[in-house]
Design a protein around this motif. Structure first.
Motif, PDB file in Angstrom:
ATOM      1  N   LEU A  40       0.860  -1.282  -0.027  1.00 53.75           N
ATOM      2  CA  LEU A  40       0.086   0.080   0.193  1.00 53.75           C
ATOM      3  C   LEU A  40       0.831   1.220   0.017  1.00 53.75           C
ATOM      4  N   GLN A  41       1.832   1.274   0.799  1.00 52.60           N
ATOM      5  CA  GLN A  41       2.838   2.377   0.692  1.00 52.60           C
ATOM      6  C   GLN A  41       3.512   2.729  -0.534  1.00 52.60           C
ATOM      7  N   GLN A  42       4.061   1.638  -1.220  1.00 54.87           N
ATOM      8  CA  GLN A  42       4.492   1.820  -2.661  1.00 54.87           C
ATOM      9  C   GLN A  42       3.760   2.299  -3.391  1.00 54.87           C
ATOM     10  N   MET A  43       2.346   2.046  -3.449  1.00 57.31           N
ATOM     11  CA  MET A  43       1.324   2.457  -4.508  1.00 57.31           C
ATOM     12  C   MET A  43       0.999   3.818  -4.347  1.00 57.31           C
ATOM     13  N   LYS A  44       0.973   4.103  -2.775  1.00 56.22           N
ATOM     14  CA  LYS A  44       0.628   5.551  -2.527  1.00 56.22           C
ATOM     15  C   LYS A  44       1.608   6.192  -2.869  1.00 56.22           C
ATOM     16  N   THR A  45       2.832   6.088  -2.868  1.00 56.57           N
ATOM     17  CA  THR A  45       4.109   6.921  -3.231  1.00 56.57           C
ATOM     18  C   THR A  45       4.093   7.010  -4.861  1.00 56.57           C
ATOM     19  N   GLN A  46       3.715   5.822  -5.558  1.00 56.67           N
ATOM     20  CA  GLN A  46       3.603   6.101  -7.146  1.00 56.67           C
ATOM     21  C   GLN A  46       2.683   6.915  -7.553  1.00 56.67           C
ATOM     22  N   MET A  47       1.288   6.878  -6.847  1.00 60.83           N
ATOM     23  CA  MET A  47       0.027   7.730  -7.171  1.00 60.83           C
ATOM     24  C   MET A  47       0.662   9.302  -6.669  1.00 60.83           C
ATOM     25  N   ALA A  48       1.212   9.442  -5.498  1.00 68.16           N
ATOM     26  CA  ALA A  48       1.572  10.815  -5.130  1.00 68.16           C
ATOM     27  C   ALA A  48       2.641  11.500  -6.198  1.00 68.16           C
ATOM     28  N   ALA A  49       3.376  10.801  -6.443  1.00 65.57           N
ATOM     29  CA  ALA A  49       4.551  11.007  -7.725  1.00 65.57           C
ATOM     30  C   ALA A  49       3.914  11.487  -8.959  1.00 65.57           C
ATOM     31  N   THR A  50       2.846  10.760  -9.118  1.00 69.53           N
ATOM     32  CA  THR A  50       2.130  11.012 -10.445  1.00 69.53           C
ATOM     33  C   THR A  50       1.146  12.368 -10.569  1.00 69.53           C
ATOM     34  N   GLN A  51       0.731  12.578  -9.252  1.00 66.50           N
ATOM     35  CA  GLN A  51      -0.029  13.835  -8.761  1.00 66.50           C
ATOM     36  C   GLN A  51       0.708  15.060  -8.927  1.00 66.50           C
ATOM     37  N   MET A  52       2.013  14.662  -8.525  1.00 65.79           N
ATOM     38  CA  MET A  52       3.119  15.900  -8.550  1.00 65.79           C
ATOM     39  C   MET A  52       3.709  16.175  -9.867  1.00 65.79           C
ATOM     40  N   ASN A  53       3.401  15.533 -10.941  1.00 73.14           N
ATOM     41  CA  ASN A  53       3.665  15.354 -12.414  1.00 73.14           C
ATOM     42  C   ASN A  53       5.217  14.919 -12.462  1.00 73.14           C
ATOM     43  N   LEU A  54       5.581  14.127 -11.695  1.00 74.32           N
ATOM     44  CA  LEU A  54       6.976  13.675 -11.962  1.00 74.32           C
ATOM     45  C   LEU A  54       7.218  12.830 -13.140  1.00 74.32           C
ATOM     46  N   SER A  55       8.362  12.818 -13.811  1.00 75.33           N
ATOM     47  CA  SER A  55       8.618  12.129 -15.053  1.00 75.33           C
ATOM     48  C   SER A  55       8.830  10.734 -14.679  1.00 75.33           C
ATOM     49  N   GLN A  56       9.099   9.841 -15.526  1.00 74.58           N
ATOM     50  CA  GLN A  56       9.369   8.447 -15.241  1.00 74.58           C
ATOM     51  C   GLN A  56      10.969   8.527 -14.910  1.00 74.58           C
ATOM     52  N   GLU A  57      11.810   9.397 -15.261  1.00 72.20           N
ATOM     53  CA  GLU A  57      13.363   9.396 -14.837  1.00 72.20           C
ATOM     54  C   GLU A  57      13.309   9.860 -13.375  1.00 72.20           C
ATOM     55  N   GLN A  58      12.402  10.908 -13.089  1.00 73.57           N
ATOM     56  CA  GLN A  58      12.392  11.430 -12.018  1.00 73.57           C
ATOM     57  C   GLN A  58      11.952  10.331 -10.800  1.00 73.57           C
ATOM     58  N   LEU A  59      10.917   9.529 -11.340  1.00 74.44           N
ATOM     59  CA  LEU A  59      10.395   8.520 -10.447  1.00 74.44           C
ATOM     60  C   LEU A  59      11.619   7.316 -10.061  1.00 74.44           C
ATOM     61  N   THR A  60      12.249   6.921 -11.412  1.00 73.94           N
ATOM     62  CA  THR A  60      13.287   6.179 -11.145  1.00 73.94           C
ATOM     63  C   THR A  60      14.363   6.562 -10.301  1.00 73.94           C
ATOM     64  N   LYS A  61      14.708   7.953 -10.198  1.00 73.38           N
ATOM     65  CA  LYS A  61      15.727   8.203  -9.323  1.00 73.38           C
ATOM     66  C   LYS A  61      15.193   8.349  -7.912  1.00 73.38           C
ATOM     67  N   LEU A  62      13.900   8.544  -7.682  1.00 76.99           N
ATOM     68  CA  LEU A  62      13.391   8.653  -6.438  1.00 76.99           C
ATOM     69  C   LEU A  62      13.530   7.440  -5.672  1.00 76.99           C
ATOM     70  N   TYR A  63      13.319   6.158  -6.372  1.00 76.52           N
ATOM     71  CA  TYR A  63      13.260   4.889  -5.998  1.00 76.52           C
ATOM     72  C   TYR A  63      14.572   4.089  -6.074  1.00 76.52           C
ATOM     73  N   GLU A  64      15.604   4.741  -6.655  1.00 77.98           N
ATOM     74  CA  GLU A  64      16.895   4.412  -6.859  1.00 77.98           C
ATOM     75  C   GLU A  64      17.556   4.280  -5.364  1.00 77.98           C
ATOM     76  N   PRO A  65      18.029   3.148  -5.131  1.00 73.18           N
ATOM     77  CA  PRO A  65      18.697   2.931  -3.664  1.00 73.18           C
ATOM     78  C   PRO A  65      20.114   3.735  -3.680  1.00 73.18           C
ATOM     79  N   VAL A  66      20.369   4.205  -2.388  1.00 74.98           N
ATOM     80  CA  VAL A  66      21.554   4.991  -2.364  1.00 74.98           C
ATOM     81  C   VAL A  66      22.793   4.158  -2.286  1.00 74.98           C
ATOM     82  N   SER A  67      24.170   4.665  -2.862  1.00 75.52           N
ATOM     83  CA  SER A  67      25.389   3.731  -3.017  1.00 75.52           C
ATOM     84  C   SER A  67      25.998   4.101  -1.738  1.00 75.52           C
ATOM     85  N   LEU A  68      26.521   3.096  -0.923  1.00 78.66           N
ATOM     86  CA  LEU A  68      27.250   3.139  -0.065  1.00 78.66           C
ATOM     87  C   LEU A  68      28.398   2.352   0.233  1.00 78.66           C
TER      88      LEU A  68
END
Length: 272
Positions: A135-163
């Motif tokens: 439910l949380q992932q679906m909510k995040t995806q729908m919130a990103a769609t409402q903010m008109n985020l592009s697919q590239e921006q959405l991919t960067k949002l879900y991209e894990p941090v490198s350490l």
């Protein structure tokens, strides 16, 4: 010196033939084999079992499909079925055992997903965690769609941090070696603890029962106490080393997984 070796081998062979030693060794080896293959055993018994069946009431008419897609990526065993009846009818089917629970999907005031889970008990924390994550992932995806985020921006949002971890010392251990060392330390602590209790008790019992045989009584009476003590300690020590060798051998040749404590001990021992 001949008397020393006679007491030594007599102590070793006498303890080796006792039923208590044989039974405890066999039980310990069986436990090692069981722990080494615990994942395979669990998978074997879970083959015929079906996952939880959840009835989903989608009050919006559009949330069921995206939620199902998100949940499949989290837990494939959970089975979702779209329910067309009302909540009362769904609750009755849960009570009859047709479903494990009912999930009611709706939208909140911000037009984002919200849900209510209904079941006989709420003790299945793993199921609730999977539903909440989906439910949380679906909510995040729908919130990103409402903010008109592009697919590239959405991919960067879900991209894990490198350490990356870099050790400055030349001889510093890697993360895998540290994990192996930790596992080896924990296992050795338990081995030392039980060895001190069990083998010390065996030495004490051997000294207490040394006069059970008339021949050994005559032999022991003619041996200096220091030789007698070291012969018994070394005899029981050799017996302990034999038992530990059997345990490590069984653990090494068992079909063990990469992350089991037994495999950590075996790999660390082999590297040394």
């Amino acid at each position: 010196m001949n008397k020393f070796w006679i007491i030594f081998f007599h102590t070793f062979l006498t303890k080796l033939k006792t039923k208590s030693f044989i039974v405890t060794t066999v039980i310990t080896l069986l436990i090692i084999v069981l722990l080494a293959n615990i994942t395979n055993i669990i998978d074997f018994f879970n083959k015929g079992e079906e996952g939880e069946k959840i009835a989903v009431i989608d009050e919006t008419g559009v949330l069921f499909d995206p939620f199902q897609n998100q949940l499949k990526a989290i837990d494939k065993d959970i089975q979702l079925k779209k329910f067309t009846g009302d909540k009362t009818k769904a609750d009755k089917q849960v009570q009859n055992g047709d479903f494990d629970g009912v999930l009611v999907l709706s939208n909140n005031q911000e037009n984002l997903p919200a849900a209510v889970y209904r079941s006989l008990t709420i003790s299945n924390t793993s199921l609730l965690s999977s539903l909440e994550n989906g439910l949380q992932q679906m909510k995040t995806q729908m919130a990103a769609t409402q903010m008109n985020l592009s697919q590239e921006q959405l991919t960067k949002l879900y991209e894990p941090v490198s350490l990356k971890k870099v050790a400055l010392e030349k001889d510093a251990k890697t993360e895998e070696e540290l994990s192996q060392a930790r596992g080896l330390v924990y296992v050795l602590l338990f081995v030392i603890y039980f060895a001190v209790i069990m083998y010390a008790n065996m030495i004490a019992m051997e000294v207490a029962t040394e006069k059970s045989s008339r021949v050994m009584e005559i032999l022991i009476s003619s041996v200096p106490p220091i030789k007698q003590m070291f012969a018994k300690i070394l005899g029981v020590g050799l017996l302990g080393l034999l038992q530990l060798a059997l345990m490590l051998g069984v653990a090494y040749f068992s079909k063990i997984g990469k992350d089991t404590p037994t495999s950590i001990v075996c790999r660390a021992t082999a590297q040394r």
